[in-house]
Motif scaffolding. Structure first.
Motif, PDB file in Angstrom:
ATOM      1  N   THR C 176       0.833  -1.195   0.000  1.00  0.00           N
ATOM      2  CA  THR C 176       0.000   0.000   0.000  1.00  0.00           C
ATOM      3  C   THR C 176       0.869   1.247   0.000  1.00  0.00           C
ATOM      4  O   THR C 176       0.611   2.200  -0.738  1.00  0.00           O
ATOM      5  N   GLU C 178       3.916   1.439  -1.104  1.00  0.00           N
ATOM      6  CA  GLU C 178       4.526   1.538  -2.437  1.00  0.00           C
ATOM      7  C   GLU C 178       3.553   2.141  -3.434  1.00  0.00           C
ATOM      8  O   GLU C 178       3.923   2.970  -4.258  1.00  0.00           O
ATOM      9  N   ALA C 179       2.305   1.697  -3.349  1.00  0.00           N
ATOM     10  CA  ALA C 179       1.307   2.202  -4.297  1.00  0.00           C
ATOM     11  C   ALA C 179       1.180   3.706  -4.167  1.00  0.00           C
ATOM     12  O   ALA C 179       1.136   4.427  -5.166  1.00  0.00           O
ATOM     13  N   VAL C 180       1.141   4.208  -2.939  1.00  0.00           N
ATOM     14  CA  VAL C 180       0.991   5.646  -2.764  1.00  0.00           C
ATOM     15  C   VAL C 180       2.245   6.363  -3.239  1.00  0.00           C
ATOM     16  O   VAL C 180       2.173   7.382  -3.922  1.00  0.00           O
ATOM     17  N   SER C 181       3.432   5.809  -2.933  1.00  0.00           N
ATOM     18  CA  SER C 181       4.623   6.548  -3.365  1.00  0.00           C
ATOM     19  C   SER C 181       4.815   6.462  -4.870  1.00  0.00           C
ATOM     20  O   SER C 181       5.447   7.333  -5.451  1.00  0.00           O
ATOM     21  N   SER C 182       4.254   5.445  -5.521  1.00  0.00           N
ATOM     22  CA  SER C 182       4.427   5.373  -6.975  1.00  0.00           C
ATOM     23  C   SER C 182       3.519   6.346  -7.713  1.00  0.00           C
ATOM     24  O   SER C 182       3.592   6.461  -8.919  1.00  0.00           O
ATOM     25  N   THR C 183       2.659   7.083  -7.006  1.00  0.00           N
ATOM     26  CA  THR C 183       1.902   8.138  -7.680  1.00  0.00           C
ATOM     27  C   THR C 183       2.705   9.427  -7.729  1.00  0.00           C
ATOM     28  O   THR C 183       2.250  10.411  -8.283  1.00  0.00           O
ATOM     29  N   GLY C 184       3.894   9.426  -7.119  1.00  0.00           N
ATOM     30  CA  GLY C 184       4.694  10.638  -7.075  1.00  0.00           C
ATOM     31  C   GLY C 184       4.434  11.450  -5.830  1.00  0.00           C
ATOM     32  O   GLY C 184       4.742  12.634  -5.774  1.00  0.00           O
ATOM     33  N   ALA C 185       3.855  10.824  -4.806  1.00  0.00           N
ATOM     34  CA  ALA C 185       3.561  11.534  -3.568  1.00  0.00           C
ATOM     35  C   ALA C 185       4.847  11.838  -2.802  1.00  0.00           C
ATOM     36  O   ALA C 185       5.814  11.104  -2.897  1.00  0.00           O
ATOM     37  N   SER C 186       4.819  12.942  -2.048  1.00  0.00           N
ATOM     38  CA  SER C 186       5.985  13.297  -1.245  1.00  0.00           C
ATOM     39  C   SER C 186       6.018  12.426   0.009  1.00  0.00           C
ATOM     40  O   SER C 186       5.073  11.726   0.320  1.00  0.00           O
ATOM     41  N   GLN C 189       3.191  13.083   2.276  1.00  0.00           N
ATOM     42  CA  GLN C 189       1.935  12.588   1.708  1.00  0.00           C
ATOM     43  C   GLN C 189       1.851  11.072   1.833  1.00  0.00           C
ATOM     44  O   GLN C 189       0.782  10.529   2.103  1.00  0.00           O
ATOM     45  N   PHE C 193      -1.268   9.439   3.646  1.00  0.00           N
ATOM     46  CA  PHE C 193      -2.208   8.623   2.868  1.00  0.00           C
ATOM     47  C   PHE C 193      -1.931   7.136   2.986  1.00  0.00           C
ATOM     48  O   PHE C 193      -2.836   6.323   2.921  1.00  0.00           O
ATOM     49  N   GLY C 194      -0.675   6.757   3.130  1.00  0.00           N
ATOM     50  CA  GLY C 194      -0.352   5.336   3.099  1.00  0.00           C
ATOM     51  C   GLY C 194      -0.144   4.738   4.475  1.00  0.00           C
ATOM     52  O   GLY C 194      -0.511   3.589   4.720  1.00  0.00           O
TER      53      GLY C 194
END
Ligand SMILES: Nc1ncnc2c1ncn2[C@@H]1O[C@H](COP(=O)(O)OP(=O)(O)O)[C@@H](O)[C@H]1O
Ligand SMILES: [Mg+2]
Lengths: 267, 275, 271
Positions: C176, C178-186, C189, C193-194
């Motif tokens: 989860t 990884e999924a959030v960081s692969s959107t380009g989140a800081s 963030q 979010f994750g």
């Protein structure tokens, strides 16, 4: 256009997952990456958005070299690359809408994301995408209250929310029943066509790969051992990818036993 | 499944707003809770009296205190400190072992799925009784009964060990996989055999972990109950405080923290080996 | 726990004779240690006092009975103070523990080599020192009263909550994140979010759990002057007013039972 040149990955324990991979994927092409478990499929696509750091080699998306980007630059590059996961990787305790909107995190400030104040355009788009993937009306449902197929649709919506140029998909159907698996692949195929997306899909399931993609790349022990059109992937070449001479025998008995040969393969 | 490109304008005329659904759906409950919590917080904060003059005086004391903390003196009172630490350690060992020995039968008796109703109720009542009072209060009473010294301390620690371990063991037993017990039962096992073959093996890893954890707690507690005369390093510590010998206080605290640190490390190693 | 099927005895007996001897040796050593320790304790004990303990106990009980119930009226203030100390102390403790937990958890720490060990050491220090001992020190600095109590509770809670919290953080689902960081989140963030949604229930549960413990702790902090009902207890014991002591015990018992009920309800509500 995605270009991999001499991509090499060696894990800290010394295991070489990818000796040296060269691959070109033209814009708009839907590529299936097949191969046995442990072949390095996940490693390969994770090296592209650097969830796994490549040891050496080059990854180019369009004109941009991805492997040398700094942290901040990588964040910006990742906005162009969306990813879909086998286990969906949703944030269970957030609602469907929050999960979908998290695809925009690279574009909004921390404060906006903290307060959940996303631009109205993003919200509109999220509603449309939810409709497109067949989840109309479920936006306030918590993610852990969905079925597997529904969860994967949220994952797809989240990925498309990024308006990516490249879609990386890691075994999207492995946790789904055969019928839902087909629907999800159909949806992915349609969406890629509609948005002219370049996509790499890791998939175990050979018949599904044949049916829904433009090109198939076979990986074995980190090496590309097949690269061609779906119709060129005959049963004769499958042993090359999956190793083991008994593949033909298995495949034949499978075909003899069941017409829907994709049913049992998801492993 | 529609594949309409998602770039088309929204179907409805007005833009669809989205807000995160609040955690508490009913707005009245929500606001009542917010306002209630804020009022309580104000009340609690306002009841804290801060004497600025005293605080000012305290700052100079704090300075000597921190200076002392940075220059611990192990030597001047070394024989007292050594005796205190050793007494604490012996109290810990004896109390933990005795506590474990008593808490296992009580825990078995307090497991609903294993004990008969009357046994269950009696054991639960005993466990609740041992947990009702803070160690310090127990120690005060026991010192009044047994006199000053480590014996009262050991009894205190035994009682609180029983309360802690017994309850957790009972809860663990209530959560075991029952089919294993049935399997043994269908092989003709007696109650005790069922316990030994199907129950204890299931709870053993966590039981060992909890026992080691309790060993650690008992050592720390032994430093506290000494304050009310129940032996151990706590007595040395209070004496040092009363004499304003902060260098010795600092030395004792450093020894306690180091011991806990080492104990935790060893416990981790044992757990990794056993599990 | 899947290992359990194996059984502990089997693990020890699985090996050859050498392991069996080792086991025997360890058992013998532990038994010897316990006997040795028991001997030391016994040597320092005046057994006559222990023998007379039942009499002493009975005597004490008699002096405690009947409780001077009218005294309850004077205990309202101290009880409310006790609850305030526990609540404010828990809030302060959790506020300090949360950032420390993120610095200490393997998967969120900015540096495993420098930051993580420091955070872990702070957590151990906080945990090793009982809140009463913290209170002893704080009373020297801030003077007797609630303030010392609140800070003592907070300092002890940091280690407890911080440890449980960082363990919860280390157990979250890495995909989860990884999924959030692969959107380009800081980084921040990704946390909000994750990570945070995944640990929110654990966080609430840990805080409520610690609050419950802190109520208990706060009842005795007064013995060293750090406010709450313990002050009244100290006064009653010093003046040998045992019929008041028993009233105080009853009030403490009621408070603890009430707090247990409240925390059970609260935990059921957040999970
Ligand atoms: N973090 C890691 N450390 C060491 N080896 C790894 C790691 N991750 C994967 N591998 C190894 O790399 C190989 C490829 O793994 P993966 O890319 O996950 O394969 P696939 O997705 O094709 O099943 C496997 O042999 C696996 O054991
Ligand atoms: Mg994989």
């Amino acid at each position: 256009m995605l270009t991999l040149k001499g991509l090499h990955k060696r894990y800290p324990d010394g295991f070489v997952a990818l000796p040296s991979v060269d691959l070109e994927v033209p814009t708009g092409q839907l590529v299936a990456l097949i191969g046995p478990s442990g072949a390095g499929k996940s490693t390969l696509i994770r090296c592209i958005n650097r969830l796994v750091e490549p040891t050496s080699g080059s990854v180019k998306l369009g004109e941009q070299e991805l492997t040398t980007l700094s942290r901040g630059e990588l964040r910006r590059a990742r906005r162009r690359i969306a990813m879909i996961f086998q286990d969906y990787a949703l944030v269970d305790r957030l609602t469907v809408m929050e999960n979908v909107l998290s695809g925009r995190l690279g574009y909004v400030s921390f404060w906006q994301s903290w307060m959940r104040r996303f631009p109205q355009a993003d919200v509109d788009r999220a509603f449309e995408l939810l409709e497109t993937v067949g989840l109309k009306g479920l936006h306030d449902r918590r993610a852990d209250a969905l079925s597997g197929g529904q969860r994967q649709r949220v994952g797809i919506a989240r990925a498309l929310m990024q308006q990516p140029e490249l879609l990386l998909v890691d075994e999207p159907t492995a946790s789904l029943d055969p019928r839902t698996a087909r629907q999800v692949m159909q949806l992915l195929g349609d969406l890629c066509k509609a948005h002219n997306l370049t996509a790499i899909i890791n998939i175990h399931d050979v018949p599904l790969a044949r049916a829904y993609t433009d090109r198939i790349v076979g990986l074995q022990a980190g090496n590309v051992v097949f690269d061609g059109k779906p119709q060129e992937l005959t049963d004769a070449v499958l042993p090359e990818i999956y190793g083991g001479e008994d593949w033909n025998k298995d495949a034949e008995s499978d075909q003899a036993a069941a017409p829907a040969e994709d049913d049992g393969v998801a492993a | 499944m529609s594949t309409a490109p998602p770039t088309t304008p929204p179907t409805a005329g007005a833009p669809r707003r989205w807000r995160r659904p609040p955690h508490i759906a009913n707005p009245r409950t929500r606001w009542a809770l917010y306002i209630g919590a804020s009022l309580y917080l104000l009340w609690a904060l306002s009841s804290v009296e801060v004497d600025v003059g005293r605080l000012f005086e305290g700052m100079t004391r704090a300075r000597t205190f921190f200076a002392a903390a940075l220059s611990p003196d192990f030597f001047t009172r070394w024989s007292d400190i050594r005796a205190g630490i050793l007494e604490s350690l012996t109290m810990t060992v004896v109390a933990t072992v005795a506590g474990i020995a008593l808490s296992v039968p009580l825990g078995l008796g307090a497991a609903r799925n294993l004990a008969s109703r009357p046994v269950y109720l009696v054991c639960r009542a005993i466990l609740a009784g041992t947990r009702a009072f803070h160690e310090i209060i127990l120690a005060i009473m026991l010192v009044a009964m047994f006199g000053f010294g480590p014996f009262a301390g050991v009894v205190t620690l035994v009682v609180s060990t029983i309360g802690f371990l017994g309850k957790l063991i009972a809860e663990d037993i209530e959560a075991i996989q029952w089919n294993a017990v049935e399997a043994v039962e269908s092989a003709g096992a007696s109650w005790l055999q069922r316990v030994v073959y199907a129950v204890l093996p299931q709870i053993m890893p966590r039981f060992i972990g909890l026992s080691l954890y309790r060993l650690d707690i008992n050592f720390r507690e032994s430093a506290v109950i000494g304050i009310v005369g129940a032996g151990g390093i706590g007595a040395t510590l209070t004496t040092a405080f009363d004499r304003y010998e902060f260098e010795a206080v600092s030395a004792i605290l450093i020894l306690i923290i180091t011991t806990v640190f080492i104990a935790e490390y060893i416990a981790g190693a044992i757990r990794r080996k056993v599990l | 726990m899947p290992v359990e099927q194996q059984g502990d005895t089997r693990i020890w007996r699985r090996r050859d004779r050498k392991a069996a001897w080792q086991h025997f040796g360890v058992t013998l050593a532990v038994a010897a240690l316990v006997v040795f320790c028991a001997k030391i304790i016994s040597d320092q004990t005046t057994w006559e006092f222990v023998g007379s303990a039942p009499m002493q106990g009975a005597d004490l009980a008699m002096r405690m009975w009947p409780p001077q119930l009218g005294y309850i009226a004077e205990l309202w203030g101290p009880v409310v103070d006790t609850i305030h100390i526990a609540t404010l102390g828990t809030i302060l403790g959790v506020m300090i523990a949360s950032p420390l937990a993120f610095l200490a958890a393997n998967n969120t720490t900015p540096s495993k080599v420098f930051v993580r060990p420091v955070a872990l050491a702070l957590l151990v220090t906080s945990r090793s020192v009982n809140s009463i001992i913290w209170a002893l020190m704080l009373v020297v600095i801030f003077g007797p009263g609630m303030l010392s109590g609140i800070i003592a509770i907070a300092l002890r809670s940091v280690g407890f909550c911080g440890k449980l919290l960082y363990e919860a953080i280390e157990e979250i689902d890495a995909h989860t994140v990884e999924a959030v960081s692969s959107t380009g989140a800081s980084r921040l963030q990704v946390l909000t979010f994750g990570v945070i949604p995944q640990i929110a229930p654990a966080f609430a549960g840990i805080s409520v759990y610690r609050w419950d413990i802190n109520i208990r702790e706060a009842t005795v902090l007064g013995l060293v002057g750090a406010g709450g009902i313990g002050m009244a207890l100290q006064g009653a014991i010093d003046t040998l007013a045992w019929s008041r002591v028993s009233v105080i015990f009853l009030v403490i018992l009621a408070t603890v039972v009430l707090s247990e009920w409240v925390s059970a309800k609260a935990r059921a509500a957040v999970i």
